[in-house]
Design an enzyme around this catalytic site. Structure first.
Site, PDB file in Angstrom:
ATOM      1  N   ASP A  80       0.835  -1.201   0.000  1.00 15.54           N
ATOM      2  CA  ASP A  80       0.000   0.000   0.000  1.00 15.54           C
ATOM      3  C   ASP A  80       0.868   1.249   0.000  1.00 15.54           C
ATOM      4  OD1 ASP A  80       0.887  -0.631   2.657  1.00 15.54           O
ATOM      5  OD2 ASP A  80      -0.499   0.879   3.433  1.00 15.54           O
ATOM      6  N   GLU A 174       0.300  -1.229   5.500  1.00 21.45           N
ATOM      7  CA  GLU A 174       1.307  -0.802   6.481  1.00 21.45           C
ATOM      8  C   GLU A 174       1.068   0.634   6.917  1.00 21.45           C
ATOM      9  OE1 GLU A 174       5.196   0.840   7.945  1.00 21.45           O
ATOM     10  OE2 GLU A 174       3.936   1.537   6.300  1.00 21.45           O
TER      11      GLU A 174
HETATM   12 ZN   LIG Z   1       6.749   2.509   4.140  1.00 20.93          ZN
END
Ligand SMILES: [Zn+2]
Length: 411
Positions: A80, A174
């Site tokens: 992401d 994340e």
């Molecule tokens: Zn990162």
């Protein structure tokens, strides 16, 4: 294929994660990118490839040392990109940088200035990848993925590079703190791993913040202001008073290095009810705890003044400093530091003023230092990646897998 060519392809996938989604993956478009990576890994000789129900991608590069009994290392990056800047229709470009402002777009005037970002001076003469200044680039962390898979391609092509089993993990979400949530540490099967998710080439990090989230709820009493004397309790004003009691010198805008902080991230409310969201950070766990206590005491003080229950503080721990785990595995950082020096760069071991995927995973049993990817200005429109340093990161990974293979299993 070179790492930067992979990056240019990967940034076409709009994988911005969504902190409000409440599911993992938070953006269904992360699936598209995950499937693309699976397809690519299949062509690179990666085995045991697995895309799980929550969009985590796993794979294994098998050892090419007969009867390999050494340590099994992992390499981790996230798919992401940040939600803090636009991440759709990214127009990536390669600019040969000759110094001065790095101009992303002549028409809009978007540029990166060495006055604001002095590290730009390190890259005079380099080819740099940026967006057109209207979106982020997504080198965080697609540069890391590109480097890991370029390493995989090199290992596939050149059997003279001797290495042990290498586990690969690509995670969703994340940027919203969820990459570790469903990470299958046991199934991953590595003894330790490196997240390839830092900034500049040469970064090797094993110290992170200890992190707490603090919600402050202020309950007021609203009454017509014309007849409010001795009756009204204005939650908005008490919230302002609460924040006024937080030491101004211990805020992000006044701290650096090993100094932690209180940070008021959000405030919304009115006379009746005002809510504030703070984060507390410090590399030292004890000091972080003391900051939490200060917030409790501040609430007590105000409750004494305005009535019990006016200010309610809720504290939740977010993550721990991974140094607590990594100090028992010094070799994991000594090896990359030595390689970076061999490659002619002085390593940057400054503490992370934040967390990493690895901070969470280290406490789940997977010690996990963090390595730089050769990029800067994450989460914003001025993000850029340096082609030379992406190549150097690939080289670092190739040397690293060889060096790890020479170590004892109990590294
Ligand atoms: Zn990162």
């Amino acid at each position: 294929m070179k790492a930067h060519e992979r990056l240019l392809h990967y940034v076409t996938f709009p994988t911005g994660s969504d902190p409000k989604a409440g599911v993992i993956p938070s953006n269904p478009e992360e699936w598209e990118f995950a499937r693309e990576l699976v397809r690519e890994m299949e062509t690179l000789g990666v085995q045991d490839i697995r895309l799980d129900d929550h969009c985590y991608v796993y794979g294994r590069i098998p050892a090419n040392i007969p009867d390999y009994k050494g340590p099994v290392m992992g390499l981790i990056a996230h798919m992401d990109v940040s939600y803090e800047a636009p991440s759709r229709d990214i127009q990536a470009q390669i600019i040969h940088y000759e110094g001065g402002d790095l101009v992303q777009n002549k028409d809009t005037g978007a540029s990166v200035s060495p006055e604001d970002y002095p590290f730009l001076n390190n890259y005079v003469g380099c080819d740099i990848i940026t967006s057109d200044g209207s979106t982020l680039l997504g080198a965080d962390n697609k540069a890391g993925i590109a480097e890991i898979l370029t390493m995989a391609e090199t290992l596939q092509k050149d059997d003279s590079i001797k290495h042990g089993d290498i586990m690969i993990g690509f995670t969703p979400d994340e940027e919203i703190g969820e990459s570790g949530t469903f990470f299958d540490v046991e199934g991953f099967g590595a003894d330790f791993a490196y997240t390839v998710d830092g900034d500049a080439f040469g970064e090797c990090q094993w110290i992170t913040f200890n992190a707490f989230e603090v919600m402050v709820h202020v309950h007021g009493f609203n009454i017509h202001p014309g007849s409010a004397k001795d009756k009204m309790i204005n939650a908005a004003r008490i919230a302002a008073e609460f924040d006024g009691l937080i030491p101004d010198s211990e805020t992000p805008e006044h701290t650096e290095g090993f100094q932690g902080f209180y940070h008021l991230c959000e405030i919304h409310g009115d006379v009746e009810q005002t809510d504030m969201e703070y984060i507390i950070r410090d590399h030292d766990f004890q000091i972080a705890k003391e900051r939490c206590e200060t917030m409790q005491k501040t609430a007590e003080f105000l409750n004494h003044k305005y009535g019990e229950g006016t200010v309610v503080v809720e504290i939740e721990e977010s993550y721990h400093n991974m140094e607590e785990i990594l100090k028992d595995h010094p070799v994991l950082t000594e090896i990359p530091l030595a390689i970076i020096r061999e490659m002619g760069e002085e390593p940057d071991t400054a503490p992370v003023r934040g967390g990493t995927d690895g901070a969470f995973l280290s406490f789940k049993g997977l010690p996990c230092p963090n390595l730089g990817v050769g990029a800067h200005n994450f989460h914003g429109k001025k993000e850029f990646a340096v082609i030379r340093d992406m190549d150097r990161t690939v080289e670092l990974l190739i040397r690293l897998v060889q060096r790890i293979a020479e170590q004892d299993k109990n590294i």
